[in-house]
Motif scaffolding. Structure first.
Motif, PDB file in Angstrom:
ATOM      1  N   PHE A 118       1.989   8.035 -12.935  1.00 20.90           N
ATOM      2  CA  PHE A 118       1.653   6.634 -13.196  1.00 20.90           C
ATOM      3  C   PHE A 118       0.194   6.365 -12.829  1.00 20.90           C
ATOM      4  O   PHE A 118      -0.301   6.825 -11.801  1.00 20.90           O
ATOM      5  CB  PHE A 118       2.561   5.707 -12.385  1.00 20.90           C
ATOM      6  N   ILE A 119      -0.481   5.609 -13.690  1.00 19.83           N
ATOM      7  CA  ILE A 119      -1.865   5.201 -13.447  1.00 19.83           C
ATOM      8  C   ILE A 119      -1.950   3.684 -13.537  1.00 19.83           C
ATOM      9  O   ILE A 119      -1.084   3.034 -14.135  1.00 19.83           O
ATOM     10  CB  ILE A 119      -2.842   5.839 -14.467  1.00 19.83           C
ATOM     11  N   SER A 120      -2.989   3.119 -12.946  1.00 16.42           N
ATOM     12  CA  SER A 120      -3.177   1.674 -13.001  1.00 16.42           C
ATOM     13  C   SER A 120      -3.372   1.236 -14.448  1.00 16.42           C
ATOM     14  O   SER A 120      -4.164   1.829 -15.192  1.00 16.42           O
ATOM     15  CB  SER A 120      -4.375   1.267 -12.153  1.00 16.42           C
ATOM     16  N   LEU A 155       0.828  -1.210   0.000  1.00 17.44           N
ATOM     17  CA  LEU A 155       0.000   0.000   0.000  1.00 17.44           C
ATOM     18  C   LEU A 155       0.863   1.261   0.000  1.00 17.44           C
ATOM     19  O   LEU A 155       0.629   2.197  -0.779  1.00 17.44           O
ATOM     20  CB  LEU A 155      -0.932  -0.006   1.217  1.00 17.44           C
ATOM     21  N   ALA A 156       1.874   1.287   0.855  1.00 21.93           N
ATOM     22  CA  ALA A 156       2.750   2.453   0.925  1.00 21.93           C
ATOM     23  C   ALA A 156       3.594   2.594  -0.345  1.00 21.93           C
ATOM     24  O   ALA A 156       3.834   3.710  -0.826  1.00 21.93           O
ATOM     25  CB  ALA A 156       3.659   2.345   2.151  1.00 21.93           C
ATOM     26  N   THR A 157       4.018   1.464  -0.882  1.00 22.96           N
ATOM     27  CA  THR A 157       4.819   1.483  -2.105  1.00 22.96           C
ATOM     28  C   THR A 157       4.026   2.047  -3.276  1.00 22.96           C
ATOM     29  O   THR A 157       4.512   2.906  -4.029  1.00 22.96           O
ATOM     30  CB  THR A 157       5.288   0.054  -2.444  1.00 22.96           C
ATOM     31  N   GLU A 158       2.780   1.599  -3.425  1.00 23.83           N
ATOM     32  CA  GLU A 158       1.963   2.082  -4.539  1.00 23.83           C
ATOM     33  C   GLU A 158       1.600   3.556  -4.370  1.00 23.83           C
ATOM     34  O   GLU A 158       1.465   4.287  -5.362  1.00 23.83           O
ATOM     35  CB  GLU A 158       0.715   1.212  -4.662  1.00 23.83           C
ATOM     36  N   ALA A 159       1.472   4.015  -3.140  1.00 28.29           N
ATOM     37  CA  ALA A 159       1.190   5.434  -2.899  1.00 28.29           C
ATOM     38  C   ALA A 159       2.350   6.298  -3.393  1.00 28.29           C
ATOM     39  O   ALA A 159       2.137   7.360  -3.992  1.00 28.29           O
ATOM     40  CB  ALA A 159       0.939   5.669  -1.415  1.00 28.29           C
ATOM     41  N   ILE A 160       3.579   5.829  -3.172  1.00 27.19           N
ATOM     42  CA  ILE A 160       4.754   6.573  -3.635  1.00 27.19           C
ATOM     43  C   ILE A 160       4.809   6.594  -5.161  1.00 27.19           C
ATOM     44  O   ILE A 160       5.134   7.615  -5.779  1.00 27.19           O
ATOM     45  CB  ILE A 160       6.033   5.945  -3.046  1.00 27.19           C
ATOM     46  N   ILE A 161       4.486   5.473  -5.782  1.00 26.57           N
ATOM     47  CA  ILE A 161       4.494   5.400  -7.249  1.00 26.57           C
ATOM     48  C   ILE A 161       3.479   6.386  -7.844  1.00 26.57           C
ATOM     49  O   ILE A 161       3.771   7.085  -8.819  1.00 26.57           O
ATOM     50  CB  ILE A 161       4.188   3.961  -7.703  1.00 26.57           C
ATOM     51  N   LYS A 162       2.314   6.474  -7.237  1.00 26.94           N
ATOM     52  CA  LYS A 162       1.269   7.370  -7.751  1.00 26.94           C
ATOM     53  C   LYS A 162       1.631   8.847  -7.569  1.00 26.94           C
ATOM     54  O   LYS A 162       1.079   9.709  -8.260  1.00 26.94           O
ATOM     55  CB  LYS A 162      -0.051   7.071  -7.045  1.00 26.94           C
ATOM     56  N   GLN A 163       2.560   9.140  -6.655  1.00 27.83           N
ATOM     57  CA  GLN A 163       2.980  10.518  -6.423  1.00 27.83           C
ATOM     58  C   GLN A 163       4.111  10.955  -7.340  1.00 27.83           C
ATOM     59  O   GLN A 163       4.496  12.123  -7.345  1.00 27.83           O
ATOM     60  CB  GLN A 163       3.418  10.681  -4.962  1.00 27.83           C
ATOM     61  N   ASN A 164       4.644  10.028  -8.134  1.00 32.52           N
ATOM     62  CA  ASN A 164       5.763  10.345  -9.013  1.00 32.52           C
ATOM     63  C   ASN A 164       5.350  11.385 -10.065  1.00 32.52           C
ATOM     64  O   ASN A 164       4.219  11.374 -10.557  1.00 32.52           O
ATOM     65  CB  ASN A 164       6.242   9.068  -9.705  1.00 32.52           C
TER      66      ASN A 164
END
Length: 235
Positions: free
Chosen positions: A37-39, A24-33
């Motif tokens: 990045f989108i699903s 969950l925390a990892t994907e939150a960081i990816i989305k903030q790049n």
């Protein structure tokens, strides 16, 4: 197959371990790049049977990071055990820092957790539509490892950069004869991030990866699993 990426060129795959963060925390960081990045596809379970030579040539080439190396796996999506629909035979080829893969459709088969004989895969390959050179390569290989994990997918809007996030990794030892797979090796707390892109976009990749707090790590699941089960070859 929907959501499957076939390659006809070489690409980079930068791998990171997101410890101590969870998915969950990892994907939150990816989305903030800043790359936005989108699903890209629904989260799903990935399953692989890895093959190697009797002398574990693929394992050692990957372990020591030989510049020109390859590995072979049979991949499918969904349930780990039972009927395997639409499996794909993959030859992953690495040349220096970039890699590609050759993919072949394989007929469905049953993967029985309590009683699986590796010889069954030979029969499946016999009826598959495979090039002669691939058939010849398979004659010198045997199944050595089964692994399964959960993967989610992200992409930039222009689809130039892709990211996958893996966790819930589990490994089973495979022998060339009967397998009962009663004991597994789990990496419950590990989250692996892969940034994937064609080599012509390498100059822009640092702008993405520099925003990640993750540790760059070659992190081969193939090597991790075999090193755990085959301690006699890991040293």
């Amino acid at each position: 197959m929907q959501g499957y990426t076939e390659l006809n060129t070489f690409r980079y795959e930068r791998k990171f371990v997101a410890h101590p963060l969870n998915r969950l925390a990892t994907e939150a960081i990816i989305k903030q790049n800043n790359a936005f990045f989108i699903s890209a596809f629904s989260k799903r379970r990935i399953n692989n049977i890895y093959f190697d030579t009797p002398g574990f040539d693929c394992y050692f080439d990957n372990l020591f990071g030989n510049g020109n190396r390859w590995k072979v796996r049979l991949r499918w999506y969904g349930d780990e055990f039972g009927k395997v629909d639409s499996p794909i035979l993959e030859f992953k080829i690495k040349k220096g820092l970039v890699g590609t893969k050759k993919s072949y459709s394989i007929p469905s088969f049953y993967f029985n957790k309590k009683e699986f004989h590796a010889r069954a895969l030979t029969g499946i390959f016999d009826i598959a539509t495979l090039p002669a050179d691939v058939r010849e390569k398979l004659t010198g290989l045997q199944p050595v490892l089964f692994n399964t994990y959960l993967r989610s997918y992200y992409t930039t809007l222009n689809k130039v950069f892709r990211i996958t996030v893996d966790d819930q990794m589990e490994y089973y030892n495979l022998r060339p004869s009967w397998n009962h797979m009663q004991h597994s090796f789990k990496e419950d707390l590990k989250v692996v991030v892969e940034l994937k892109y064609n080599k012509e976009h390498n100059e822009n990749a640092d702008q993405i990866s520099n925003q990640f707090p993750f540790r760059l790590d070659k992190n081969s699941k193939f090597v991790s699993g075999l090193s755990h089960f085959r301690s006699e070859i890991a040293h």
